[in-house]
Design an enzyme around this catalytic site. Structure first.
Site, PDB file in Angstrom:
ATOM      1  N   GLU A   1       0.842  -1.213   0.000  1.00  0.00           N
ATOM      2  CA  GLU A   1       0.000   0.000   0.000  1.00  0.00           C
ATOM      3  C   GLU A   1       0.869   1.252   0.000  1.00  0.00           C
ATOM      4  O   GLU A   1       2.021   1.216   0.447  1.00  0.00           O
ATOM      5  CB  GLU A   1      -0.855   0.021   1.268  1.00  0.00           C
ATOM      6  CG  GLU A   1      -2.341  -0.144   1.093  1.00  0.00           C
ATOM      7  CD  GLU A   1      -3.065   0.872   0.239  1.00  0.00           C
ATOM      8  OE1 GLU A   1      -2.466   1.534  -0.623  1.00  0.00           O
ATOM      9  OE2 GLU A   1      -4.278   0.996   0.434  1.00  0.00           O
ATOM     10  N   ASP A   2       0.304   2.343  -0.474  1.00  0.00           N
ATOM     11  CA  ASP A   2       1.027   3.622  -0.414  1.00  0.00           C
ATOM     12  C   ASP A   2       0.911   4.255   0.968  1.00  0.00           C
ATOM     13  O   ASP A   2       1.888   4.697   1.553  1.00  0.00           O
ATOM     14  CB  ASP A   2       0.513   4.585  -1.501  1.00  0.00           C
ATOM     15  CG  ASP A   2      -1.007   4.762  -1.500  1.00  0.00           C
ATOM     16  OD1 ASP A   2      -1.710   4.062  -0.744  1.00  0.00           O
ATOM     17  OD2 ASP A   2      -1.498   5.601  -2.272  1.00  0.00           O
TER      18      ASP A   2
ATOM     19  N   ASP B   1      -4.466   5.357   6.232  1.00  0.00           N
ATOM     20  CA  ASP B   1      -5.066   6.532   6.841  1.00  0.00           C
ATOM     21  C   ASP B   1      -6.100   6.032   7.855  1.00  0.00           C
ATOM     22  O   ASP B   1      -5.732   5.680   8.973  1.00  0.00           O
ATOM     23  CB  ASP B   1      -5.680   7.355   5.690  1.00  0.00           C
ATOM     24  CG  ASP B   1      -6.156   8.729   6.081  1.00  0.00           C
ATOM     25  OD1 ASP B   1      -5.472   9.399   6.840  1.00  0.00           O
ATOM     26  OD2 ASP B   1      -7.234   9.132   5.602  1.00  0.00           O
TER      27      ASP B   1
ATOM     28  N   PHE C   1      -2.394  15.868   4.739  1.00  0.00           N
ATOM     29  CA  PHE C   1      -2.638  15.265   3.435  1.00  0.00           C
ATOM     30  C   PHE C   1      -1.385  15.419   2.581  1.00  0.00           C
ATOM     31  O   PHE C   1      -0.871  16.515   2.405  1.00  0.00           O
ATOM     32  CB  PHE C   1      -3.840  15.916   2.746  1.00  0.00           C
ATOM     33  CG  PHE C   1      -4.293  15.140   1.548  1.00  0.00           C
ATOM     34  CD1 PHE C   1      -5.136  14.042   1.684  1.00  0.00           C
ATOM     35  CD2 PHE C   1      -3.861  15.487   0.272  1.00  0.00           C
ATOM     36  CE1 PHE C   1      -5.542  13.313   0.578  1.00  0.00           C
ATOM     37  CE2 PHE C   1      -4.268  14.761  -0.834  1.00  0.00           C
ATOM     38  CZ  PHE C   1      -5.104  13.671  -0.684  1.00  0.00           C
TER      39      PHE C   1
ATOM     40  N   ARG D   1       1.077  12.479  -8.777  1.00  0.00           N
ATOM     41  CA  ARG D   1       1.576  11.119  -8.536  1.00  0.00           C
ATOM     42  C   ARG D   1       3.027  10.966  -8.974  1.00  0.00           C
ATOM     43  O   ARG D   1       3.774  10.155  -8.441  1.00  0.00           O
ATOM     44  CB  ARG D   1       0.727  10.089  -9.294  1.00  0.00           C
ATOM     45  CG  ARG D   1      -0.711   9.964  -8.798  1.00  0.00           C
ATOM     46  CD  ARG D   1      -1.342   8.700  -9.387  1.00  0.00           C
ATOM     47  NE  ARG D   1      -2.788   8.653  -9.231  1.00  0.00           N
ATOM     48  CZ  ARG D   1      -3.426   8.199  -8.141  1.00  0.00           C
ATOM     49  NH1 ARG D   1      -2.748   7.784  -7.100  1.00  0.00           N
ATOM     50  NH2 ARG D   1      -4.737   8.166  -8.100  1.00  0.00           N
TER      51      ARG D   1
HETATM   52  P1  IMP Z   1      -7.819   4.570   4.254  1.00  0.00           P
HETATM   53  O1  IMP Z   1      -8.858   3.581   3.866  1.00  0.00           O
HETATM   54  O2  IMP Z   1      -8.423   5.749   4.949  1.00  0.00           O
HETATM   55  O3  IMP Z   1      -6.676   3.970   5.054  1.00  0.00           O
HETATM   56  O4  IMP Z   1      -7.265   5.213   2.915  1.00  0.00           O
HETATM   57  C1  IMP Z   1      -6.271   4.698   2.195  1.00  0.00           C
HETATM   58  C2  IMP Z   1      -6.232   5.324   0.816  1.00  0.00           C
HETATM   59  O5  IMP Z   1      -6.640   6.696   0.842  1.00  0.00           O
HETATM   60  C3  IMP Z   1      -4.824   5.338   0.281  1.00  0.00           C
HETATM   61  O6  IMP Z   1      -4.545   4.179  -0.440  1.00  0.00           O
HETATM   62  C4  IMP Z   1      -4.804   6.605  -0.548  1.00  0.00           C
HETATM   63  O7  IMP Z   1      -5.214   6.332  -1.875  1.00  0.00           O
HETATM   64  C5  IMP Z   1      -5.799   7.525   0.090  1.00  0.00           C
HETATM   65  N1  IMP Z   1      -5.127   8.498   0.987  1.00  0.00           N
HETATM   66  C6  IMP Z   1      -5.148   8.526   2.333  1.00  0.00           C
HETATM   67  N2  IMP Z   1      -4.433   9.545   2.829  1.00  0.00           N
HETATM   68  C7  IMP Z   1      -3.914  10.177   1.756  1.00  0.00           C
HETATM   69  C8  IMP Z   1      -3.035  11.326   1.614  1.00  0.00           C
HETATM   70  O8  IMP Z   1      -2.554  11.957   2.573  1.00  0.00           O
HETATM   71  N3  IMP Z   1      -2.719  11.657   0.325  1.00  0.00           N
HETATM   72  C9  IMP Z   1      -3.201  10.989  -0.762  1.00  0.00           C
HETATM   73  N4  IMP Z   1      -4.003   9.922  -0.666  1.00  0.00           N
HETATM   74  C10 IMP Z   1      -4.362   9.522   0.581  1.00  0.00           C
HETATM   75 MG    MG Z   2      -5.957   8.269  -3.855  1.00  0.00          MG
END
Ligand code: IMP
Ligand code: MG
Length: 185
Positions: free
Chosen positions: A102-103, A106, A157, A170
């Site tokens: 994963e990148d 959050d 963010f 990106r």
């Molecule tokens: P989660 O389900 O809230 O953990 O979200 C994960 C996904 O939200 C990541 O794979 C990202 O695509 C996007 N995301 C969450 N935080 C950021 C951020 O700070 N910048 C860009 N994308 C984010």
């Molecule tokens: Mg995204």
């Protein structure tokens, strides 16, 4: 127009990312070295693609590549709360060692959904690797544990190194925070 000019600050430089990804690759190589079976690296598109491409070249093990698309966010910065399954893996993972790449984590809801889904397919092992983690943002409904984590970052963010704001940034080679006026529309 230069993408860099939209950044308020660089949070993690290209050099720091490079060093950390190499370390993570060494750690993963070490952890799987006693098991000669292939390791399936699952790329969560699109955000992970840059990290994934670098990480897999830092792993000295028999790796197989597969890709998934899971949508958890709308066009902006806030979670929609819904996780939508857009593209599935192309190979079976039954009996395989699997590492989800994963990148960023959050709320953790995307990976909770994904992990719960993959776990039903009978993988031999299932681990999670993320470049970035925002632990402060974790949703109480998240049940994941992170096995490999590149950097813990504050509740901001971020864009770059695969991460987008509205599909942009990106291809920035570092991770940074955008100037506030970029969000004003
Ligand atoms: P989660 O389900 O809230 O953990 O979200 C994960 C996904 O939200 C990541 O794979 C990202 O695509 C996007 N995301 C969450 N935080 C950021 C951020 O700070 N910048 C860009 N994308 C984010
Ligand atoms: Mg995204």
């Amino acid at each position: 127009m230069k993408l860099h000019e939209d950044l308020e600050k660089v949070l993690i430089s290209e050099e720091e990312i490079k060093r950390r990804v190499a370390e993570m690759g060494r750690q993963i190589t070490e952890d799987y070295k006693d098991d000669p079976e292939p390791l399936v690296l699952v790329c969560i598109l699109k955000g992970s693609v840059v990290f994934y491409a670098d990480l897999l070249r830092a792993i000295d093990h028999d790796c197989r590549l597969d890709f998934m698309i899971v949508k958890s966010y709308g066009a902006g910065r806030e979670s929609s709360g819904n996780v939508q399954f857009v593209k599935d893996l192309s190979e079976s993972i039954t009996g395989k060692h699997v590492l989800i790449v994963e990148d960023i984590i959050d709320s953790g809801l995307t990976l909770t959904f994904l992990r719960n889904n993959l776990i039903t397919r009978g993988a031999k092992s299932l681990k999670i690797c993320t470049l970035l983690d925002k632990p402060e943002r974790r949703n109480p409904n998240s049940t994941i544990t992170v096995d490999y984590r590149g950097f813990v970052i504050p509740n901001e963010f971020v864009v770059g190194y695969g991460l987008d704001y509205d599909e942009k940034y990106r291809n920035l080679p570092e991770v940074g925070v955008l100037k506030p006026e970029i969000y004003a529309d």
